[in-house]
Design a protein around this motif. Structure first.
Motif, PDB file in Angstrom:
ATOM      1  N   ASN A 160       0.823  -1.212   0.000  1.00  0.00           N
ATOM      2  CA  ASN A 160       0.000   0.000   0.000  1.00  0.00           C
ATOM      3  C   ASN A 160       0.853   1.257   0.000  1.00  0.00           C
ATOM      4  O   ASN A 160       0.556   2.218  -0.718  1.00  0.00           O
ATOM      5  N   ILE A 161       1.909   1.267   0.796  1.00  0.00           N
ATOM      6  CA  ILE A 161       2.774   2.447   0.835  1.00  0.00           C
ATOM      7  C   ILE A 161       3.512   2.611  -0.490  1.00  0.00           C
ATOM      8  O   ILE A 161       3.660   3.737  -0.992  1.00  0.00           O
ATOM      9  N   ARG A 162       3.936   1.513  -1.089  1.00  0.00           N
ATOM     10  CA  ARG A 162       4.605   1.609  -2.390  1.00  0.00           C
ATOM     11  C   ARG A 162       3.651   2.148  -3.456  1.00  0.00           C
ATOM     12  O   ARG A 162       4.041   2.954  -4.309  1.00  0.00           O
ATOM     13  N   ARG A 163       2.400   1.699  -3.421  1.00  0.00           N
ATOM     14  CA  ARG A 163       1.394   2.200  -4.376  1.00  0.00           C
ATOM     15  C   ARG A 163       1.134   3.684  -4.150  1.00  0.00           C
ATOM     16  O   ARG A 163       1.078   4.470  -5.107  1.00  0.00           O
ATOM     17  N   LEU A 164       0.998   4.076  -2.893  1.00  0.00           N
ATOM     18  CA  LEU A 164       0.766   5.485  -2.578  1.00  0.00           C
ATOM     19  C   LEU A 164       1.973   6.336  -2.948  1.00  0.00           C
ATOM     20  O   LEU A 164       1.833   7.493  -3.362  1.00  0.00           O
ATOM     21  N   ARG A 165       3.158   5.787  -2.818  1.00  0.00           N
ATOM     22  CA  ARG A 165       4.375   6.495  -3.205  1.00  0.00           C
ATOM     23  C   ARG A 165       4.378   6.758  -4.709  1.00  0.00           C
ATOM     24  O   ARG A 165       4.788   7.812  -5.171  1.00  0.00           O
ATOM     25  N   ARG A 166       3.906   5.782  -5.489  1.00  0.00           N
ATOM     26  CA  ARG A 166       3.798   5.988  -6.937  1.00  0.00           C
ATOM     27  C   ARG A 166       2.770   7.070  -7.255  1.00  0.00           C
ATOM     28  O   ARG A 166       2.935   7.833  -8.209  1.00  0.00           O
ATOM     29  N   MET A 167       1.712   7.162  -6.448  1.00  0.00           N
ATOM     30  CA  MET A 167       0.736   8.237  -6.633  1.00  0.00           C
ATOM     31  C   MET A 167       1.374   9.592  -6.384  1.00  0.00           C
ATOM     32  O   MET A 167       1.084  10.564  -7.086  1.00  0.00           O
ATOM     33  N   LEU A 168       2.256   9.665  -5.385  1.00  0.00           N
ATOM     34  CA  LEU A 168       2.969  10.919  -5.118  1.00  0.00           C
ATOM     35  C   LEU A 168       3.868  11.298  -6.292  1.00  0.00           C
ATOM     36  O   LEU A 168       3.968  12.479  -6.648  1.00  0.00           O
ATOM     37  N   LEU A 169       4.534  10.307  -6.875  1.00  0.00           N
ATOM     38  CA  LEU A 169       5.395  10.586  -8.026  1.00  0.00           C
ATOM     39  C   LEU A 169       4.569  11.041  -9.230  1.00  0.00           C
ATOM     40  O   LEU A 169       4.991  11.931  -9.974  1.00  0.00           O
ATOM     41  N   LEU A 170       3.392  10.451  -9.424  1.00  0.00           N
ATOM     42  CA  LEU A 170       2.493  10.911 -10.482  1.00  0.00           C
ATOM     43  C   LEU A 170       2.058  12.344 -10.217  1.00  0.00           C
ATOM     44  O   LEU A 170       2.017  13.182 -11.122  1.00  0.00           O
ATOM     45  N   ALA A 196      -2.664  10.870  -1.037  1.00  0.00           N
ATOM     46  CA  ALA A 196      -1.540   9.967  -0.838  1.00  0.00           C
ATOM     47  C   ALA A 196      -0.756  10.317   0.421  1.00  0.00           C
ATOM     48  O   ALA A 196      -0.344   9.426   1.163  1.00  0.00           O
ATOM     49  N   SER A 197      -0.560  11.585   0.693  1.00  0.00           N
ATOM     50  CA  SER A 197       0.179  11.987   1.897  1.00  0.00           C
ATOM     51  C   SER A 197      -0.552  11.547   3.161  1.00  0.00           C
ATOM     52  O   SER A 197       0.058  11.031   4.097  1.00  0.00           O
ATOM     53  N   HIS A 198      -1.858  11.750   3.175  1.00  0.00           N
ATOM     54  CA  HIS A 198      -2.651  11.348   4.341  1.00  0.00           C
ATOM     55  C   HIS A 198      -2.626   9.834   4.531  1.00  0.00           C
ATOM     56  O   HIS A 198      -2.454   9.334   5.644  1.00  0.00           O
ATOM     57  N   ARG A 199      -2.793   9.101   3.438  1.00  0.00           N
ATOM     58  CA  ARG A 199      -2.819   7.641   3.532  1.00  0.00           C
ATOM     59  C   ARG A 199      -1.452   7.064   3.898  1.00  0.00           C
ATOM     60  O   ARG A 199      -1.372   6.093   4.628  1.00  0.00           O
ATOM     61  N   ILE A 200      -0.370   7.658   3.383  1.00  0.00           N
ATOM     62  CA  ILE A 200       0.966   7.178   3.740  1.00  0.00           C
ATOM     63  C   ILE A 200       1.206   7.361   5.229  1.00  0.00           C
ATOM     64  O   ILE A 200       1.719   6.470   5.906  1.00  0.00           O
ATOM     65  N   ASP A 201       0.818   8.522   5.744  1.00  0.00           N
ATOM     66  CA  ASP A 201       0.969   8.761   7.180  1.00  0.00           C
ATOM     67  C   ASP A 201       0.178   7.736   7.982  1.00  0.00           C
ATOM     68  O   ASP A 201       0.674   7.201   8.990  1.00  0.00           O
ATOM     69  N   SER A 202      -1.027   7.429   7.566  1.00  0.00           N
ATOM     70  CA  SER A 202      -1.857   6.442   8.243  1.00  0.00           C
ATOM     71  C   SER A 202      -1.235   5.047   8.172  1.00  0.00           C
ATOM     72  O   SER A 202      -1.201   4.318   9.160  1.00  0.00           O
ATOM     73  N   GLU A 203      -0.739   4.670   6.993  1.00  0.00           N
ATOM     74  CA  GLU A 203      -0.127   3.355   6.824  1.00  0.00           C
ATOM     75  C   GLU A 203       1.170   3.221   7.624  1.00  0.00           C
ATOM     76  O   GLU A 203       1.455   2.170   8.167  1.00  0.00           O
ATOM     77  N   LEU A 204       1.951   4.280   7.683  1.00  0.00           N
ATOM     78  CA  LEU A 204       3.188   4.241   8.465  1.00  0.00           C
ATOM     79  C   LEU A 204       2.871   4.130   9.953  1.00  0.00           C
ATOM     80  O   LEU A 204       3.611   3.488  10.714  1.00  0.00           O
ATOM     81  N   GLY A 205       1.773   4.732  10.394  1.00  0.00           N
ATOM     82  CA  GLY A 205       1.353   4.612  11.775  1.00  0.00           C
ATOM     83  C   GLY A 205       0.952   3.188  12.128  1.00  0.00           C
ATOM     84  O   GLY A 205       1.199   2.714  13.239  1.00  0.00           O
ATOM     85  N   LYS A 206       0.327   2.477  11.198  1.00  0.00           N
ATOM     86  CA  LYS A 206      -0.059   1.083  11.416  1.00  0.00           C
ATOM     87  C   LYS A 206       1.176   0.187  11.454  1.00  0.00           C
ATOM     88  O   LYS A 206       1.190  -0.831  12.142  1.00  0.00           O
ATOM     89  N   GLU A 207       2.188   0.556  10.675  1.00  0.00           N
ATOM     90  CA  GLU A 207       3.381  -0.274  10.540  1.00  0.00           C
ATOM     91  C   GLU A 207       4.225  -0.280  11.826  1.00  0.00           C
ATOM     92  O   GLU A 207       4.858  -1.267  12.146  1.00  0.00           O
ATOM     93  N   CYS A 208       4.233   0.817  12.543  1.00  0.00           N
ATOM     94  CA  CYS A 208       5.083   0.923  13.738  1.00  0.00           C
ATOM     95  C   CYS A 208       4.505   0.234  14.946  1.00  0.00           C
ATOM     96  O   CYS A 208       3.483  -0.114  15.175  1.00  0.00           O
TER      97      CYS A 208
END
Length: 130
Positions: free
Chosen positions: A59-69, A118-130
């Protein structure tokens, strides 16, 4: 996510500020706004591209690609904004009105929505990961 250094963070914020000033100046019909927006978009995109993710979370990799787009769309919006204000493209008037005239606004809106999501979702996903 790889954290940016203090200098890179300042450049990222400066790029975002220049983009806001350029877009705001364009709303006030200022000719200089495109020349402020374009370097801001370049700075913002370059610094955001330096922020990488080395993990395995799909999910984070997909969201990262959205940021690059989104970064690519910011750069396209900057080019169209420059073409809109300076008329540097050797094209016919009909093509200009159909494809260039103020279409940078639509691309900027799409890029901003992708960036926010994407920024909001990445922050949420990183919070779940820790």
């Amino acid at each position: 996510m790889r954290q940016l250094s203090k200098t890179e963070t300042v450049l990222l914020l400066l790029g975002g500020l220049l983009m806001v000033i350029g877009a705001g100046g364009s709303m006030l019909l200022q000719g200089w706004s495109a020349y402020v927006f374009a370097p801001g978009a370049l700075l913002f995109a370059a610094m955001q591209m330096r922020q990488t993710y080395e993990g395995n979370n799909f999910n984070i990799r997909r969201l990262r690609r959205m940021l690059l787009l989104s970064d690519a769309l910011f750069l396209v919006a900057a080019l169209l904004m420059l073409a809109n204000w300076s008329h540097f493209l050797p094209i016919s008037y009909e093509w200009y009105v159909k494809y260039v005239h103020n279409n940078w606004i639509v691309i900027l809106l799409i890029a901003a929505i992708l960036q926010l999501y994407a920024s909001h979702r990445i922050d949420s996903e990183l919070g779940k990961e820790c």
